[in-house]
Design an enzyme around this catalytic site. Structure first.
Site, PDB file in Angstrom:
ATOM      1  N   GLY A 166     -13.645  71.136  77.250  1.00  0.00           N
ATOM      2  CA  GLY A 166     -14.238  72.068  78.195  1.00  0.00           C
ATOM      3  C   GLY A 166     -13.309  73.110  78.784  1.00  0.00           C
ATOM      4  CD1 TRP A 209     -10.473  77.636  75.385  1.00  0.00           C
ATOM      5  CD2 TRP A 209     -11.766  78.757  73.942  1.00  0.00           C
ATOM      6  NE1 TRP A 209      -9.662  78.132  74.407  1.00  0.00           N
ATOM      7  CE2 TRP A 209     -10.414  78.826  73.508  1.00  0.00           C
ATOM      8  CE3 TRP A 209     -12.747  79.375  73.192  1.00  0.00           C
ATOM      9  CZ2 TRP A 209     -10.048  79.510  72.341  1.00  0.00           C
ATOM     10  CZ3 TRP A 209     -12.387  80.050  72.039  1.00  0.00           C
ATOM     11  CH2 TRP A 209     -11.050  80.120  71.616  1.00  0.00           C
ATOM     12  CG  ASP A 245     -17.944  69.261  71.236  1.00  0.00           C
ATOM     13  OD1 ASP A 245     -17.057  70.116  71.022  1.00  0.00           O
ATOM     14  OD2 ASP A 245     -17.943  68.145  70.694  1.00  0.00           O
ATOM     15  CG  ASP A 281     -30.212  69.178  65.087  1.00  0.00           C
ATOM     16  OD1 ASP A 281     -31.071  69.273  65.991  1.00  0.00           O
ATOM     17  OD2 ASP A 281     -30.325  68.404  64.123  1.00  0.00           O
ATOM     18  CE  LYS A 318      -8.881  75.630  66.727  1.00  0.00           C
ATOM     19  NZ  LYS A 318      -8.263  74.720  67.708  1.00  0.00           N
TER      20      LYS A 318
END
Length: 249
Positions: free
Chosen positions: A82, A84, A119, A138, A200
């Protein structure tokens, strides 16, 4: 943020790293712990109540590109633990003192900002952040995101995801690029025209191919390696500005 950086909660960090050294059995474990003890970004994260040193990667990129602004809509893909989302929350709610770890809800109606963190792993509450546990690719999770958006388009999609490392660079690179493609596919569905995408990746054979793809979808694409990235690391970031959203006619 499945791997890379120090992925520990603030509470866990408050336990001395030297206690961990006592119980580390292998030389490699001792070397890793020693690096964390010396790491300036680990120390800064502790002192500023960030959950991971990776917070300073995002802070540096925002200082350069100024894309985290109050009143915007943000989606943080692969957000655990968490850090970011913490950075974004503190920047878009400057009226609040969020440098102190809080668990109670805050009044997010102070401005029109919206932050959604997604996440597979659980994330401890972050003031001003809507947390969804699940896979952002999903359909059911995407529906939950749409419900929170309430037909608003997204200004910024960020992804600090990395694969579970195998120790073989080529395999890790390929898995990293697959994560980048998944996050880009998601971003294309959510971003507004002119929006920002940050992801990233691990440098390797196919990163230039992905960069060329990004250039067809964004006005500006830059390869960045913030100071908080270890010098020997192949980790990099693609900073993508000005999404060329295709408008249906």
């Amino acid at each position: 943020m499945l791997q890379g950086g120090l992925k520990l909660s603030v509470n866990a960090w408050q336990k001395s790293s030297f206690n961990q050294v006592r119980y580390a059995s292998s030389p490699s474990s001792k070397r890793w712990i020693a690096r964390q003890v010396r790491d300036q970004f680990v120390k800064k994260a502790l002192s500023q109540n960030y959950r991971a040193r990776s917070a300073f990667k995002l802070l540096e990129l925002d200082q350069k590109y100024n894309f985290i602004k109050p009143g915007s809509v943000f989606i943080d893909c692969g957000a655990a633990p968490g850090s970011w989302s913490q950075v974004i929350s503190r920047k878009v709610y400057p009226e609040l003192d969020l440098t102190i770890e809080q668990t109670e809800a805050v009044d997010t109606k102070l401005n029109d900002s919206l932050i959604i963190a997604v996440d597979l792993l659980p994330i401890e509450p972050i003031p001003g952040v809507n947390i969804i546990q699940g896979d952002f690719t999903d359909i059911n999770i995407q529906q939950k995101i749409k419900e929170l958006l309430k037909e608003r388009e997204v200004d910024v999609v960020v992804s600090d995801m990395a694969p579970n490392f195998s120790g073989q660079h080529f395999i890790d690179h390929v898995k990293s690029m697959e994560l980048c493609e998944s996050s880009l596919n998601f971003a294309e569905q959510a971003l507004k025209f002119g929006g920002t995408f940050l992801c990233k990746f691990l440098m390797g054979e196919s990163d230039h191919e992905f960069r060329n793809l990004l250039k067809t979808k964004f006005n500006r694409v830059r390869h960045e390696k913030p100071q908080a990235v270890h010098k020997k690391s192949t980790e990099g970031y693609y900073m993508c500005l000005g999404y060329k959203k295709q408008v249906d006619r």
